[in-house]
Structures are given as C-alpha cells and as structure tokens.
Motif scaffolding. Structure first.
Motif, PDB file in Angstrom:
ATOM      1  N   VAL A 101      -4.681 -37.387  -8.790  1.00  0.00           N
ATOM      2  CA  VAL A 101      -3.224 -37.503  -8.845  1.00  0.00           C
ATOM      3  C   VAL A 101      -2.814 -38.126 -10.173  1.00  0.00           C
ATOM      4  CG1 VAL A 101      -3.047 -37.707  -6.347  1.00  0.00           C
ATOM      5  CG2 VAL A 101      -3.210 -39.781  -7.735  1.00  0.00           C
ATOM      6  N   SER A 102      -1.555 -37.925 -10.534  1.00  0.00           N
ATOM      7  CA  SER A 102      -1.014 -38.588 -11.718  1.00  0.00           C
ATOM      8  C   SER A 102      -0.440 -39.940 -11.311  1.00  0.00           C
ATOM      9  CB  SER A 102       0.061 -37.719 -12.374  1.00  0.00           C
ATOM     10  OG  SER A 102       1.107 -37.417 -11.469  1.00  0.00           O
ATOM     11  N   PRO A 103      -0.386 -40.900 -12.229  1.00  0.00           N
ATOM     12  CA  PRO A 103       0.132 -42.230 -11.891  1.00  0.00           C
ATOM     13  C   PRO A 103       1.558 -42.165 -11.347  1.00  0.00           C
ATOM     14  CG  PRO A 103      -1.043 -42.307 -13.972  1.00  0.00           C
ATOM     15  CD  PRO A 103      -0.911 -40.852 -13.610  1.00  0.00           C
ATOM     16  N   GLY A 104       1.745 -42.758 -10.178  1.00  0.00           N
ATOM     17  CA  GLY A 104       3.048 -42.748  -9.515  1.00  0.00           C
ATOM     18  C   GLY A 104       3.097 -41.842  -8.306  1.00  0.00           C
ATOM     19  N   GLU A 105       2.197 -40.845  -8.246  1.00  0.00           N
ATOM     20  CA  GLU A 105       2.072 -40.045  -7.028  1.00  0.00           C
ATOM     21  C   GLU A 105       1.362 -40.869  -5.958  1.00  0.00           C
ATOM     22  OE1 GLU A 105       0.982 -35.722  -7.172  1.00  0.00           O
ATOM     23  OE2 GLU A 105       0.252 -36.310  -9.158  1.00  0.00           O
ATOM     24  N   THR A 106       1.488 -40.446  -4.708  1.00  0.00           N
ATOM     25  CA  THR A 106       0.714 -41.072  -3.647  1.00  0.00           C
ATOM     26  C   THR A 106      -0.764 -40.778  -3.868  1.00  0.00           C
ATOM     27  OG1 THR A 106       2.531 -40.869  -2.070  1.00  0.00           O
ATOM     28  CG2 THR A 106       0.318 -41.166  -1.159  1.00  0.00           C
ATOM     29  N   GLY A 107      -1.586 -41.812  -3.815  1.00  0.00           N
ATOM     30  CA  GLY A 107      -3.012 -41.672  -4.070  1.00  0.00           C
ATOM     31  C   GLY A 107      -3.423 -42.545  -5.237  1.00  0.00           C
ATOM     32  N   ASN A 108      -4.706 -42.522  -5.550  1.00  0.00           N
ATOM     33  CA  ASN A 108      -5.237 -43.372  -6.613  1.00  0.00           C
ATOM     34  C   ASN A 108      -5.436 -42.574  -7.894  1.00  0.00           C
ATOM     35  OD1 ASN A 108      -5.433 -45.701  -4.979  1.00  0.00           O
ATOM     36  ND2 ASN A 108      -7.339 -44.933  -4.087  1.00  0.00           N
ATOM     37  N   ALA A 109      -4.623 -42.857  -8.899  1.00  0.00           N
ATOM     38  CA  ALA A 109      -4.809 -42.266 -10.221  1.00  0.00           C
ATOM     39  C   ALA A 109      -5.906 -43.037 -10.947  1.00  0.00           C
ATOM     40  CB  ALA A 109      -3.508 -42.312 -11.009  1.00  0.00           C
ATOM     41  N   TYR A 156     -19.273 -53.961 -10.819  1.00  0.00           N
ATOM     42  CA  TYR A 156     -20.222 -53.383  -9.871  1.00  0.00           C
ATOM     43  C   TYR A 156     -21.437 -52.848 -10.628  1.00  0.00           C
ATOM     44  CZ  TYR A 156     -16.167 -53.157  -6.702  1.00  0.00           C
ATOM     45  OH  TYR A 156     -15.072 -53.456  -5.931  1.00  0.00           O
ATOM     46  N   PRO A 157     -22.648 -53.127 -10.151  1.00  0.00           N
ATOM     47  CA  PRO A 157     -23.798 -52.416 -10.712  1.00  0.00           C
ATOM     48  C   PRO A 157     -23.566 -50.913 -10.579  1.00  0.00           C
ATOM     49  CG  PRO A 157     -24.504 -54.177  -9.238  1.00  0.00           C
ATOM     50  CD  PRO A 157     -23.020 -54.040  -9.061  1.00  0.00           C
ATOM     51  N   LYS A 158     -23.949 -50.165 -11.585  1.00  0.00           N
ATOM     52  CA  LYS A 158     -23.627 -48.738 -11.567  1.00  0.00           C
ATOM     53  C   LYS A 158     -24.218 -48.008 -10.368  1.00  0.00           C
ATOM     54  CE  LYS A 158     -22.518 -48.197 -16.410  1.00  0.00           C
ATOM     55  NZ  LYS A 158     -22.771 -47.501 -17.682  1.00  0.00           N
ATOM     56  N   GLU A 159     -25.358 -48.492  -9.871  1.00  0.00           N
ATOM     57  CA  GLU A 159     -25.948 -47.829  -8.707  1.00  0.00           C
ATOM     58  C   GLU A 159     -25.191 -48.133  -7.420  1.00  0.00           C
ATOM     59  OE1 GLU A 159     -28.502 -51.566  -9.472  1.00  0.00           O
ATOM     60  OE2 GLU A 159     -27.393 -50.049 -10.628  1.00  0.00           O
ATOM     61  N   HIS A 160     -24.234 -49.073  -7.477  1.00  0.00           N
ATOM     62  CA  HIS A 160     -23.426 -49.409  -6.302  1.00  0.00           C
ATOM     63  C   HIS A 160     -21.940 -49.224  -6.597  1.00  0.00           C
ATOM     64  CE1 HIS A 160     -26.974 -50.820  -4.271  1.00  0.00           C
ATOM     65  NE2 HIS A 160     -27.217 -51.714  -5.210  1.00  0.00           N
ATOM     66  N   PHE A 161     -21.618 -48.217  -7.374  1.00  0.00           N
ATOM     67  CA  PHE A 161     -20.222 -47.955  -7.719  1.00  0.00           C
ATOM     68  C   PHE A 161     -19.410 -47.669  -6.452  1.00  0.00           C
ATOM     69  CE2 PHE A 161     -16.633 -45.405  -9.094  1.00  0.00           C
ATOM     70  CZ  PHE A 161     -16.220 -46.066 -10.241  1.00  0.00           C
ATOM     71  N   PRO A 162     -18.187 -48.260  -6.320  1.00  0.00           N
ATOM     72  CA  PRO A 162     -17.387 -48.103  -5.095  1.00  0.00           C
ATOM     73  C   PRO A 162     -16.610 -46.780  -5.087  1.00  0.00           C
ATOM     74  CG  PRO A 162     -16.216 -49.495  -6.622  1.00  0.00           C
ATOM     75  CD  PRO A 162     -17.547 -49.180  -7.278  1.00  0.00           C
ATOM     76  N   THR A 163     -17.327 -45.697  -4.942  1.00  0.00           N
ATOM     77  CA  THR A 163     -16.746 -44.362  -5.090  1.00  0.00           C
ATOM     78  C   THR A 163     -15.525 -44.143  -4.205  1.00  0.00           C
ATOM     79  OG1 THR A 163     -18.936 -43.514  -5.632  1.00  0.00           O
ATOM     80  CG2 THR A 163     -17.273 -41.900  -4.984  1.00  0.00           C
ATOM     81  N   THR A 164     -15.623 -44.497  -2.937  1.00  0.00           N
ATOM     82  CA  THR A 164     -14.512 -44.239  -2.019  1.00  0.00           C
ATOM     83  C   THR A 164     -13.288 -45.069  -2.379  1.00  0.00           C
ATOM     84  OG1 THR A 164     -16.051 -43.683  -0.240  1.00  0.00           O
ATOM     85  CG2 THR A 164     -13.801 -44.229   0.394  1.00  0.00           C
ATOM     86  N   LEU A 165     -13.486 -46.336  -2.779  1.00  0.00           N
ATOM     87  CA  LEU A 165     -12.354 -47.182  -3.154  1.00  0.00           C
ATOM     88  C   LEU A 165     -11.647 -46.661  -4.397  1.00  0.00           C
ATOM     89  CD1 LEU A 165     -13.818 -50.779  -2.626  1.00  0.00           C
ATOM     90  CD2 LEU A 165     -12.200 -49.551  -1.159  1.00  0.00           C
ATOM     91  N   VAL A 166     -12.391 -46.011  -5.274  1.00  0.00           N
ATOM     92  CA  VAL A 166     -11.804 -45.508  -6.514  1.00  0.00           C
ATOM     93  C   VAL A 166     -11.196 -44.125  -6.326  1.00  0.00           C
ATOM     94  CG1 VAL A 166     -12.327 -44.757  -8.874  1.00  0.00           C
ATOM     95  CG2 VAL A 166     -13.275 -46.906  -8.004  1.00  0.00           C
ATOM     96  N   TYR A 167     -11.959 -43.205  -5.745  1.00  0.00           N
ATOM     97  CA  TYR A 167     -11.541 -41.807  -5.680  1.00  0.00           C
ATOM     98  C   TYR A 167     -11.027 -41.371  -4.313  1.00  0.00           C
ATOM     99  CZ  TYR A 167     -13.996 -41.337 -10.131  1.00  0.00           C
ATOM    100  OH  TYR A 167     -14.406 -41.483 -11.429  1.00  0.00           O
ATOM    101  N   GLY A 168     -11.161 -42.220  -3.309  1.00  0.00           N
ATOM    102  CA  GLY A 168     -10.776 -41.828  -1.964  1.00  0.00           C
ATOM    103  C   GLY A 168      -9.272 -41.798  -1.756  1.00  0.00           C
ATOM    104  N   PRO A 169      -8.841 -41.386  -0.564  1.00  0.00           N
ATOM    105  CA  PRO A 169      -7.408 -41.247  -0.280  1.00  0.00           C
ATOM    106  C   PRO A 169      -6.722 -42.603  -0.174  1.00  0.00           C
ATOM    107  CG  PRO A 169      -8.686 -40.917   1.708  1.00  0.00           C
ATOM    108  CD  PRO A 169      -9.683 -41.050   0.594  1.00  0.00           C
ATOM    109  N   ALA A 170      -5.405 -42.600  -0.348  1.00  0.00           N
ATOM    110  CA  ALA A 170      -4.606 -43.821  -0.235  1.00  0.00           C
ATOM    111  C   ALA A 170      -3.219 -43.450   0.247  1.00  0.00           C
ATOM    112  CB  ALA A 170      -4.530 -44.542  -1.578  1.00  0.00           C
TER     113      ALA A 170
END
Length: 203
Positions: A101-109, A156-170
C-alpha cells in the motif's frame, strides 16, 4: 489483499537472510549506526478517526528528529523474492515497496533505505535514534502529506525478521521504516540486524 500474493516470497527471503540492504563496497570497519534504546517502552498510538487516503505514490519523506529529508523511489522484488533497494551509488534515497500500500492507505506501507555506503552514512543511518512519539511525514504524488507517529523502534537479527508485523495486514494506516544495523560482519559484508520503525498515521 496484496500481501497474500507477495508475502510468501518475502518470507522466503527474510527467513534466511533478512533484508540485505548493504552488501558490497563498504570499508572493513564502518562507523556503527545507533541501536534502538532497549529502555524505550513501546507506545501504541490509537489511530485517530481518519479516512484512509486513496492510492498515491510517496515522493518524499521527512523525519525531523534525525534530520532526514529524502526523495523516495519505488522498489520491488527480484525474481527470487529479494526486496530491492535504491542504488548504492545514490545513498540519500529511500525506497517504497510498490507492491504494497501507499502511505496513508489502510495497511502497512514500507520504506527502506541504506544505513551506509562507501561514501559514509546513508539516508537511514540514524534510524535507531528514533523514539516513540516522534513524527515521520510522507509527501505523496497527489500533494497530500501523511503524518505518522512512531510507536516503537526495534532491532531484530536478520534470521528472526518480523515478517508478519512488517508486511502483514492492518486495520489502520501504518508505516514501517527498515534499514540494517547492529554489528558489521566483515566476512560477509553485511550488518547482522535489521532496524525497524513501527508508526501509525495520526494526521
């Protein structure tokens, strides 16, 4: 539901190597970027009653607390699912993950940037200095400015990157800023951590 289409490729990358924002051309002993404060408590800012903005590419990001004023270019992912970043020879640019998404849309830019380059500190070198309550302003191609308030800053250590928190739905308009950090591994030419800023749109 863009993230359902692109998340598997991103997971495959981040689960193994994390965001490889800096890979070549650095000196053997670069200046170490600041780490997020372990003593700074997370502060979740309730999203105000703001109508989501329509899609529009971001063109500039400003972070007054760390003196960042940077143009933004769109980036994607390569054929193997590796997240692209701005060219290393243009270290003052930030990149926007255009399949999200772009910044300001619903979701995580998502905005990414180099921490350093052969010439010295880059656009997001001081990202780890940000604290909850500080602001990030993103100017969009439609001339609207979306203002985000920082909720948390984590390494975060790169092997434990919080993928869902960054790219997941919001449910609200969020912003994620990502760069490298932590110890520099001269053997691989990479930093061992990722620094992630979590922010929520407040104006």
């Amino acid at each position: 539901m863009w993230w359902r289409r692109t998340l598997p490729a991103v997971v495959a990358l981040l689960g193994v190597t994390g965001l490889g924002l800096i890979t070549v051309g650095l000196t053997a002993d670069p200046a170490r970027p600041p780490r997020p404060s372990a003593d700074a408590p997370a502060r979740t800012h309730p999203a105000p009653d703001l109508a989501p903005l329509p899609p529009a590419a971001p063109v500039r990001v400003q972070i007054p607390a760390i003196d960042v004023r940077a143009d933004i270019v769109p980036v994607g992912a390569d054929a193997t699912g590796v997240l692209e970043v701005p060219p290393l020879d243009r270290p003052t640019l930030a990149g926007w993950y255009r399949h999200g998404v772009s910044p300001g849309e619903t979701g995580n830019a998502v905005l990414v940037g180099h921490v350093d380059a052969p010439s010295g500190p880059a656009v997001f070198f001081d990202l780890g200095r940000l604290r909850a309550g500080q602001q990030v302003q993103v100017t969009r191609a439609d001339a609207r400015v979306a203002t985000f308030t920082v909720d948390d800053v984590r390494a975060y250590p790169k092997e434990h990157f919080p993928t869902t928190l960054v790219y997941g739905p919001a449910d609200a308009a969020g912003l994620r800023l990502i760069t490298c950090g932590g110890r520099f591994d001269a053997a691989t030419g990479n930093y061992v951590d990722n620094v992630v800023v979590f922010a929520t749109r407040t104006a």
